[in-house]
Design a protein around this motif. Structure first.
Motif, short mmCIF file in Angstrom:
data_model
loop_
_atom_site.label_atom_id
_atom_site.label_comp_id
_atom_site.label_asym_id
_atom_site.label_seq_id
_atom_site.Cartn_x
_atom_site.Cartn_y
_atom_site.Cartn_z
N LEU A 1 36.17 37.24 43.32
CA LEU A 1 35.09 37.35 43.07
C LEU A 1 34.75 38.33 41.83
O LEU A 1 33.88 38.07 40.85
N PHE A 2 35.59 39.53 42.10
CA PHE A 2 35.11 40.38 41.16
C PHE A 2 36.27 41.07 40.49
O PHE A 2 37.46 40.64 40.86
N GLU A 3 36.18 41.67 39.49
CA GLU A 3 37.38 42.27 38.63
C GLU A 3 37.17 43.61 38.21
O GLU A 3 35.96 44.19 37.76
N GLY A 4 38.09 44.33 38.48
CA GLY A 4 38.01 46.06 38.09
C GLY A 4 38.61 46.09 36.87
O GLY A 4 38.86 45.38 36.08
N LEU A 5 38.80 47.50 36.66
CA LEU A 5 39.40 48.00 35.24
C LEU A 5 40.92 47.19 35.12
O LEU A 5 41.16 46.93 33.90
N SER B 1 32.15 41.86 55.33
CA SER B 1 31.28 42.15 54.30
C SER B 1 32.11 41.46 52.85
O SER B 1 33.03 41.62 52.69
N LEU B 2 31.07 41.14 52.13
CA LEU B 2 31.59 40.64 50.68
C LEU B 2 30.91 41.54 49.44
O LEU B 2 31.02 41.22 48.43
N ASP B 3 30.71 42.78 50.21
CA ASP B 3 30.32 43.85 49.38
C ASP B 3 31.33 44.78 49.04
O ASP B 3 31.98 45.28 49.99
N PRO B 4 31.88 44.84 47.63
CA PRO B 4 32.93 45.60 47.30
C PRO B 4 33.08 47.14 47.96
O PRO B 4 34.09 47.74 48.19
N HIS B 5 31.86 47.58 47.98
CA HIS B 5 31.50 49.01 48.38
C HIS B 5 31.58 49.05 49.97
O HIS B 5 31.25 50.29 50.42
N LYS B 6 31.54 48.01 50.70
CA LYS B 6 31.35 48.16 52.12
C LYS B 6 32.57 47.42 52.88
O LYS B 6 32.61 47.46 53.88
N ARG C 1 39.00 27.78 49.11
CA ARG C 1 38.19 27.89 50.16
C ARG C 1 39.05 28.99 50.95
O ARG C 1 40.48 28.73 51.36
N PHE C 2 38.40 29.66 51.80
CA PHE C 2 38.74 30.72 52.56
C PHE C 2 38.34 30.22 53.96
O PHE C 2 37.08 30.23 54.25
N ASP D 1 40.92 40.16 49.76
CA ASP D 1 41.52 39.01 49.37
C ASP D 1 40.42 38.04 48.67
O ASP D 1 40.72 37.48 47.53
N VAL D 2 39.20 38.04 49.31
CA VAL D 2 38.02 37.32 48.81
C VAL D 2 37.64 38.07 47.39
O VAL D 2 37.38 37.46 46.47
#
Length: 534
Positions: free
Chosen positions: A63-67, A45-50, A242-243, A58-59
């Motif tokens: 793509l995303f950044e937290g606090l 999954s590429l859903d941070p919450h799933k 690339r992954f 690692d991916v």
């Protein structure tokens, strides 16, 4: 507000700059700034919450950044949060967000974190990581996960677009360390709600990290390119990441040596000594905060034989960990007689009796325990070991099959693809299963919480004294002795067969710079890396 809050964290936030790719003096950048990174399994999954696995994380970290983010040593540094303050009772955190944007140009707001965190704990999301908010002790998280309160009662709110408040039920010393974990990342509400389950597809996914998703061919490769709207894009050097999925480690190594991969973070078992000799500037092994084990299914669906402690002890004693690390793996791993990785910050090794015995003593005790439990030549114990597709996992399962055969146990091996393997684990459809846990943050609770009643805990181990030790550790001035006690209870009840503590024997192209050599978490950010001319 300054009078009401401690300022130490605020000073830290100001004093530690966010990292970026910074070539050393005299280094000349390569013309082609790309990275081809190896993945063993298809991205679930590429859903941070799933997402639930290390490779997905690692991916997602690109793509995303937290606090917060981690630096090359694993220390916490500012991410979207530029500064933060902690109340005197250490139960309220206030984060001040920098000027950041989503890949579609929208500003990143405090409300995006509120939406993301509420979505994580919402039972409707069915996130397998909802428990992480409970571990963080965010106010009302447990009640929401159980369906007793609504997601909007979670202890997080946007004071304004740039100010985020988080309330905890109890002081949590490791709270800041959890904030680089993908499950805490924000997501853009309007995109998730408009696209539904398809929001993570290329062309739809909107991210706030240094990279955006260009394409994703499941089980083949995911291609990321620089997010021109990222707040620190000016200091990002790698243009493309690339992954590339290669299910066979031997084929992966062949593709690395052929120049198709730039970074292979797990070399095939037994090959690292040869690679070190042949490629001394590319082969390196570093500690990695993961532990490998075989889980026992102790749920109602598990086999009756494994309910007997003597049987579980016999199976654990019979595994020759030295042969596994010295003869099979040969990559710097260490034998494991407990669960938590030895290099995790603040860990004190427990007193585990079997760790002091010779292997010959363990085997004799194992035979005696099986006989005591009623098993022998006329009534052999029969078990099935489940593992996911990978040459290394197969080698280890075959080795364990032989170790157990020596004490009269008949073993059947069952191999499944990664997704099927994890689904079976989560549904307790196994007897004994290969498993590994990688730390979500650099503190022992990330390991011991796994076996908490109601924790992730696929084997469904449950022990009141264990749970009590973990509960007391949450507010203890020094939780280390309680974590140590929990480990002793865990192994005393033999909830698992600990096998080895990870190291990462890997191959990295010598022109790749900025990857974290001293971070036991081995979390990495492509935005901090670059290629030099050779």
């Amino acid at each position: 507000m300054t009078r009401l809050f401690l300022t130490t964290a605020l000073v830290m936030g100001l004093a530690v700059p966010a990292l970026a790719a910074k070539p050393a003096e005299g280094e000349k950048l390569a013309e082609k700034q790309e990275l081809n990174y190896w993945l063993l399994d298809a991205l679930k999954s590429l859903d941070p919450h799933k997402n639930t696995d290390r490779e997905g994380s690692d991916v997602l970290r690109q793509l995303f950044e937290g606090l917060l983010n981690e630096d090359e040593t694993g220390a916490m540094v500012p991410g979207v949060a530029e500064t933060w303050e902690i109340s005197p009772d250490k139960k309220t955190y206030v984060f001040h967000l920098r000027d950041a944007k989503w890949s579609n140009g929208d500003p990143v707001k405090a409300g995006d974190f509120v939406y993301g965190w509420r979505r994580l704990v919402d039972p409707a999301t069915a996130s397998e990581y909802a428990w992480f908010m409970e571990l963080m002790n965010v106010e009302n998280a447990s009640a929401i996960v159980k369906g007793e309160k609504k997601p909007d009662e979670l202890g997080i709110k946007a004071i304004d677009d740039k100010t985020l408040e988080v309330k905890l039920t109890t002081p949590t010393p490791y709270l800041l360390k959890t904030l680089a974990h993908p499950s805490t990342f924000p997501v853009l509400q309007k995109v998730v709600e408009a696209e539904g389950d398809n929001w993570t597809q290329p062309g739809k996914l909107v991210s706030n990290g240094a990279y955006k998703l260009d394409s994703h061919d499941l089980g083949v490769q995911a291609v990321l390119s620089r997010n021109e709207n990222y707040w620190d894009n000016a200091n990002t050097v790698l243009n493309t990441v690339r992954f590339i999925t290669v299910n066979d480690q031997n084929i992966g190594l062949t593709r690395y040596l052929a120049g198709e991969l730039d970074w292979m973070d797990r070399t095939p078992a037994g090959q690292f000594p040869r690679l070190q000799k042949e490629y001394p500037d590319q082969a390196v092994s570093v500690p990695d905060a993961c532990s490998y084990a075989y889980l026992f299914n102790l749920s109602d669906k598990g086999p009756a034989a494994l309910k007997d402690l003597r049987v579980r002890q016999a199976l654990s004693y019979a595994v020759d960990r030295d042969i596994i690390v010295d003869k099979v793996l040969q990559g710097g791993q260490k034998p494991a007689y407990w669960w938590t990785h030895w290099a995790v910050e603040g860990f004190e090794a427990p007193d585990i009796e079997m760790a002091k015995w010779t292997q010959a003593e363990r085997v004799e005790k194992a035979k005696a325990l099986l006989a005591e439990a009623g098993y022998g030549p006329d009534k052999p114990l029969k078990v099935t070991i489940q593992y996911n597709t990978a040459d290394d996992h197969k080698k280890l399962a075959v080795a364990v099959q032989q170790f157990w055969k020596q004490i009269g146990v008949q073993v059947e091996l069952a191999n499944y693809e990664w997704k099927v393997h994890t689904d079976r684990l989560q549904n307790q459809d196994f007897e004994v299963a290969r498993y590994a846990w990688c730390a979500d943050y650099n503190e022992p609770s990330t390991f011991v919480d796994y076996f908490r009643t109601g924790g992730y805990n696929n084997g469904k181990f449950s022990n009141a004294d264990y749970d009590k030790a973990l509960e007391e550790a949450k507010t203890a001035a020094d939780p280390a002795p309680l974590y140590k006690k929990a480990e002793e209870i865990l192994i005393g009840n033999m909830a698992l067969v600990p096998v080895y503590h990870y190291a990462k024997p890997m191959m990295v192209k010598p022109d790749l710079r900025g990857w974290p050599k001293a971070n036991v978490m081995n979390d990495w950010y492509a935005k901090d890396m670059y290629r030099v001319a050779q």
